[in-house]
Design a protein around this motif. Structure first.
Motif, PDB file in Angstrom:
ATOM      1  N   GLY A 159     -47.312  -7.372  20.074  1.00 58.51           N
ATOM      2  CA  GLY A 159     -46.149  -7.767  20.873  1.00 58.51           C
ATOM      3  C   GLY A 159     -45.047  -6.739  20.753  1.00 58.51           C
ATOM      4  O   GLY A 159     -45.166  -5.759  19.997  1.00 58.51           O
ATOM      5  N   ILE A 164     -42.113  -2.025  18.350  1.00 60.74           N
ATOM      6  CA  ILE A 164     -40.841  -1.418  17.938  1.00 60.74           C
ATOM      7  C   ILE A 164     -40.855  -1.116  16.432  1.00 60.74           C
ATOM      8  O   ILE A 164     -40.475  -0.026  15.997  1.00 60.74           O
ATOM      9  CB  ILE A 164     -39.674  -2.372  18.307  1.00 60.74           C
ATOM     10  CG1 ILE A 164     -39.483  -2.366  19.820  1.00 60.74           C
ATOM     11  CG2 ILE A 164     -38.385  -2.003  17.570  1.00 60.74           C
ATOM     12  CD1 ILE A 164     -38.583  -3.467  20.346  1.00 60.74           C
ATOM     13  N   HIS A 193     -32.802  -4.745  21.217  1.00 57.29           N
ATOM     14  CA  HIS A 193     -33.436  -5.980  20.729  1.00 57.29           C
ATOM     15  C   HIS A 193     -33.337  -6.105  19.202  1.00 57.29           C
ATOM     16  O   HIS A 193     -33.328  -5.100  18.484  1.00 57.29           O
ATOM     17  CB  HIS A 193     -34.908  -5.992  21.150  1.00 57.29           C
ATOM     18  CG  HIS A 193     -35.545  -7.337  21.002  1.00 57.29           C
ATOM     19  ND1 HIS A 193     -36.179  -7.730  19.852  1.00 57.29           N
ATOM     20  CD2 HIS A 193     -35.603  -8.394  21.849  1.00 57.29           C
ATOM     21  CE1 HIS A 193     -36.627  -8.962  20.001  1.00 57.29           C
ATOM     22  NE2 HIS A 193     -36.293  -9.390  21.205  1.00 57.29           N
ATOM     23  N   PHE A 241     -32.522  -6.717  26.653  1.00 55.80           N
ATOM     24  CA  PHE A 241     -32.735  -8.155  26.799  1.00 55.80           C
ATOM     25  C   PHE A 241     -31.443  -8.906  27.149  1.00 55.80           C
ATOM     26  O   PHE A 241     -31.441  -9.735  28.066  1.00 55.80           O
ATOM     27  CB  PHE A 241     -33.336  -8.719  25.496  1.00 55.80           C
ATOM     28  CG  PHE A 241     -33.515 -10.204  25.496  1.00 55.80           C
ATOM     29  CD1 PHE A 241     -34.667 -10.782  26.001  1.00 55.80           C
ATOM     30  CD2 PHE A 241     -32.515 -11.038  25.019  1.00 55.80           C
ATOM     31  CE1 PHE A 241     -34.827 -12.154  26.026  1.00 55.80           C
ATOM     32  CE2 PHE A 241     -32.665 -12.411  25.034  1.00 55.80           C
ATOM     33  CZ  PHE A 241     -33.830 -12.977  25.540  1.00 55.80           C
ATOM     34  N   ASP A 266     -37.188   1.509  24.571  1.00 52.77           N
ATOM     35  CA  ASP A 266     -37.743   0.163  24.519  1.00 52.77           C
ATOM     36  C   ASP A 266     -37.892  -0.351  25.948  1.00 52.77           C
ATOM     37  O   ASP A 266     -36.938  -0.834  26.564  1.00 52.77           O
ATOM     38  CB  ASP A 266     -36.840  -0.765  23.696  1.00 52.77           C
ATOM     39  CG  ASP A 266     -37.389  -2.190  23.691  1.00 52.77           C
ATOM     40  OD1 ASP A 266     -38.573  -2.352  24.059  1.00 52.77           O
ATOM     41  OD2 ASP A 266     -36.652  -3.125  23.333  1.00 52.77           O
ATOM     42  N   CYS A 268     -40.089  -2.715  26.647  1.00 62.76           N
ATOM     43  CA  CYS A 268     -40.869  -3.947  26.487  1.00 62.76           C
ATOM     44  C   CYS A 268     -40.728  -4.821  27.721  1.00 62.76           C
ATOM     45  O   CYS A 268     -41.692  -5.362  28.241  1.00 62.76           O
ATOM     46  CB  CYS A 268     -40.386  -4.723  25.254  1.00 62.76           C
ATOM     47  SG  CYS A 268     -41.016  -4.023  23.733  1.00 62.76           S
ATOM     48  N   ASP A 300     -44.487  -3.998  27.050  1.00 63.41           N
ATOM     49  CA  ASP A 300     -45.227  -5.221  26.726  1.00 63.41           C
ATOM     50  C   ASP A 300     -46.186  -5.660  27.831  1.00 63.41           C
ATOM     51  O   ASP A 300     -45.757  -6.104  28.904  1.00 63.41           O
ATOM     52  CB  ASP A 300     -44.241  -6.358  26.436  1.00 63.41           C
ATOM     53  CG  ASP A 300     -43.611  -6.215  25.067  1.00 63.41           C
ATOM     54  OD1 ASP A 300     -43.965  -5.248  24.351  1.00 63.41           O
ATOM     55  OD2 ASP A 300     -42.784  -7.069  24.711  1.00 63.41           O
ATOM     56  N   HIS A 302     -47.926  -8.248  27.467  1.00 62.19           N
ATOM     57  CA  HIS A 302     -47.875  -9.715  27.549  1.00 62.19           C
ATOM     58  C   HIS A 302     -46.621 -10.243  28.251  1.00 62.19           C
ATOM     59  O   HIS A 302     -46.393 -11.437  28.302  1.00 62.19           O
ATOM     60  CB  HIS A 302     -48.103 -10.375  26.180  1.00 62.19           C
ATOM     61  CG  HIS A 302     -46.978 -10.269  25.184  1.00 62.19           C
ATOM     62  ND1 HIS A 302     -47.126 -10.740  23.897  1.00 62.19           N
ATOM     63  CD2 HIS A 302     -45.721  -9.769  25.247  1.00 62.19           C
ATOM     64  CE1 HIS A 302     -45.995 -10.531  23.229  1.00 62.19           C
ATOM     65  NE2 HIS A 302     -45.135  -9.956  24.018  1.00 62.19           N
ATOM     66  N   LYS A 303     -45.837  -9.339  28.805  1.00 65.32           N
ATOM     67  CA  LYS A 303     -44.728  -9.781  29.668  1.00 65.32           C
ATOM     68  C   LYS A 303     -45.162  -9.478  31.112  1.00 65.32           C
ATOM     69  O   LYS A 303     -46.041 -10.143  31.627  1.00 65.32           O
ATOM     70  CB  LYS A 303     -43.427  -9.080  29.278  1.00 65.32           C
ATOM     71  CG  LYS A 303     -42.920  -9.512  27.890  1.00 65.32           C
ATOM     72  CD  LYS A 303     -41.493  -9.061  27.620  1.00 65.32           C
ATOM     73  CE  LYS A 303     -40.945  -9.639  26.331  1.00 65.32           C
ATOM     74  NZ  LYS A 303     -41.402  -8.968  25.113  1.00 65.32           N
TER      75      LYS A 303
HETATM   76  C1  LIG Z   1     -36.143  -5.490  25.577  1.00 68.74           C
HETATM   77  C2  LIG Z   1     -37.038  -6.234  24.618  1.00 68.74           C
HETATM   78  N1  LIG Z   1     -37.536  -5.594  23.538  1.00 68.74           N
HETATM   79  C3  LIG Z   1     -38.318  -6.208  22.662  1.00 68.74           C
HETATM   80  C4  LIG Z   1     -38.665  -7.536  22.802  1.00 68.74           C
HETATM   81  C5  LIG Z   1     -39.521  -8.192  21.752  1.00 68.74           C
HETATM   82  O1  LIG Z   1     -40.732  -8.605  22.290  1.00 68.74           O
HETATM   83  P1  LIG Z   1     -41.666  -9.700  21.586  1.00 68.74           P
HETATM   84  O2  LIG Z   1     -40.964 -11.009  21.730  1.00 68.74           O
HETATM   85  O3  LIG Z   1     -42.932  -9.585  22.359  1.00 68.74           O
HETATM   86  O4  LIG Z   1     -41.853  -9.333  20.163  1.00 68.74           O
HETATM   87  C6  LIG Z   1     -38.180  -8.237  23.903  1.00 68.74           C
HETATM   88  C7  LIG Z   1     -38.494  -9.645  24.088  1.00 68.74           C
HETATM   89  O5  LIG Z   1     -38.040 -10.316  24.972  1.00 68.74           O
HETATM   90  C8  LIG Z   1     -37.341  -7.573  24.830  1.00 68.74           C
HETATM   91  O6  LIG Z   1     -36.829  -8.209  25.887  1.00 68.74           O
END
Ligand SMILES: Cc1ncc(COP(=O)(O)O)c(C=O)c1O
Length: 422
Positions: A159, A164, A193, A241, A266, A268, A300, A302-303
């Motif tokens: 994840g 990260i 994050h 986020f 990042d 993600c 990610d 999984h997103k």
């Molecule tokens: C910008 C960002 N980085 C990192 C993450 C962390 O991801 P995870 O919840 O899959 O560990 C998120 C989760 O929403 C995110 O929005």
């Protein structure tokens, strides 16, 4: 209305430290302390009830049952939990938890999981398909993120947080070996994050926080001033986020390049949206390996990659850097042991499902999903802007945050949740 709500209503949003000091002062007044404690107790009961909705509804196991339960009984119980409490997201009112709700897609991923349920990439000799799937997930993600024709490599992780944390540990070990840095520092915008802070705590890397501008984008000048001989990496989000803001990635990448330090993007949240948004003609500034200063990225699957929960990709510019992520021991009595990520044994079925998601959705699928996301985001932003009491924070592309100076925005959340029946 709680005492905190009434203060916020009268004075607007206050600094949490200031609020804590008011709380301390108020608690010293006779009788007030009991009232505050009673209020907390009430909130805790509410929280407990919402976090444990199954209390008294199903048998509670605190030891392994003497006789195993029937499969039918277990399945029925799980189906009732799903029906009772865990289907709200299907009504479309949950934000950021489920990224692809289409039942056919979910059924397909479940089928893939079932075929591969015993697979474990730790035993590549037994499940060579897991190695193939993971190598191709990494290759496809690198290609999507500007890595085509460049030496970009990576690994599949569990994840965003793991991607990260692995990257930060990699920079720490790289800087120790290559530069002799023993008191590493990382430059992190306050909006990055929480996983970066977690990495800082786990790996003993000092975080140097930098502020953001009025549009919630990292302050490049502050980053420049924060660079020291101990800096190992600068971080940027695409997007972040909290506000959906894309940091000034090319300026930060350039700064890192000039100083021969790492720069982690990042992505993600944005890794599987921005490349397609760019193709659709949206104004996306460069944020990936096309910038020479970008040395690693997290994206990610999984997103918005639409895989099942439990996979992400961390990418590096060059094998040499990735090498510092790996763990190997030749001394263990159990034999030669090597693992690329934090886990030992891993669910190969999730990698198979991720590979299946990426290859079944395809570029056309990602393009059309991104088009719908961006159009919906425009609709939401327009709707918020039409409400005089609310305003959109910054200038986000697809992750939209809003605030209010005149009303308690948490009440808006309450109201919207109530409206959706959540
Ligand atoms: C910008 C960002 N980085 C990192 C993450 C962390 O991801 P995870 O919840 O899959 O560990 C998120 C989760 O929403 C995110 O929005």
């Amino acid at each position: 209305m709680s005492w905190k709500d009434s203060i916020i209503r009268q004075f607007g949003k206050l600094n949490p430290k200031f609020l804590a000091s008011i709380e301390k002062g108020m608690k010293a007044i006779p009788g007030v302390s009991q009232k505050i404690d009673a209020e907390y107790a009430e909130v805790m009961v509410e929280l407990e009830n919402s976090a444990k909705p199954y209390k008294n509804k199903f048998t509670r196991f605190t030891e392994i049952p003497q006789t195993g339960r029937s499969h039918a009984e277990i399945l029925l119980e799980m189906e009732s939990m799903r029906a009772l409490e865990e289907s709200h997201w299907k009504d479309g009112f949950v934000s950021g938890a489920v990224y692809h709700g289409d039942q056919k897609h979910i059924d397909f991923l479940n089928q893939v999981y079932a075929i591969n349920s015993q697979s474990n990439p730790l035993h590549a000799d037994v499940w060579p398909s897991a190695t193939k799937f993971e190598a191709e997930i990494v290759a496809m993600t690198a290609d999507m993120l500007g890595g085509a024709g460049q030496d970009v490599c990576g690994t599949v992780t569990s994840g965003g947080t793991e991607s990260i944390m692995l990257a930060m540990k990699t920079y720490r070990d790289w800087a120790r070996e290559k530069k002799g840095i023993t008191r590493p520092e990382m430059i992190v915008p306050i909006t990055a994050h929480a996983a970066f802070d977690k990495a800082s705590q786990y790996f003993n890397i000092k975080t140097i926080h930098i502020p953001v501008d009025e549009n919630f984008r990292a302050d490049v000048e502050a980053a420049r001033k924060a660079v020291t001989p101990n800096t190992i990496v600068i971080v940027g989000s695409a997007p972040s986020f909290p506000h959906g803001a894309i940091d000034p990635i090319s300026e930060l990448a350039e700064l890192a390049l000039q100083n021969n330090i790492g720069f982690h993007v990042d992505a993600c949240l944005g890794g599987f949206v921005l490349p397609w948004a760019e193709k659709l003609g949206y104004p996306v500034t460069p944020f990936d390996f096309r910038l020479p200063g970008v040395t690693s990225m997290s994206a990610d699957t999984h997103k918005y990659g639409y895989a099942a929960k439990g996979t992400s990709v961390v990418l590096y510019r060059g094998n040499e850097l990735r090498h510092f992520q790996y763990y190997t021991t030749t001394e263990w009595p159990g034999g030669l042991y090597f693992s690329p990520t934090f886990a030992g044994s891993r669910p190969g079925a999730l990698s198979a499902a991720c590979w299946a998601a990426m290859t079944s959705v395809g570029a056309q699928g990602y393009l059309s999903a991104t088009k719908k996301i961006l159009e919906t985001a425009e609709f939401i932003k327009k709707g918020i802007r039409e409400i005089p009491e609310l305003h959109v924070l910054g200038d986000p592309l697809f992750v939209v945050a809003f605030a209010s100076e005149s009303i308690n925005v948490y009440k808006v959340l309450d109201y919207m949740s109530h409206k959706s029946g959540v």
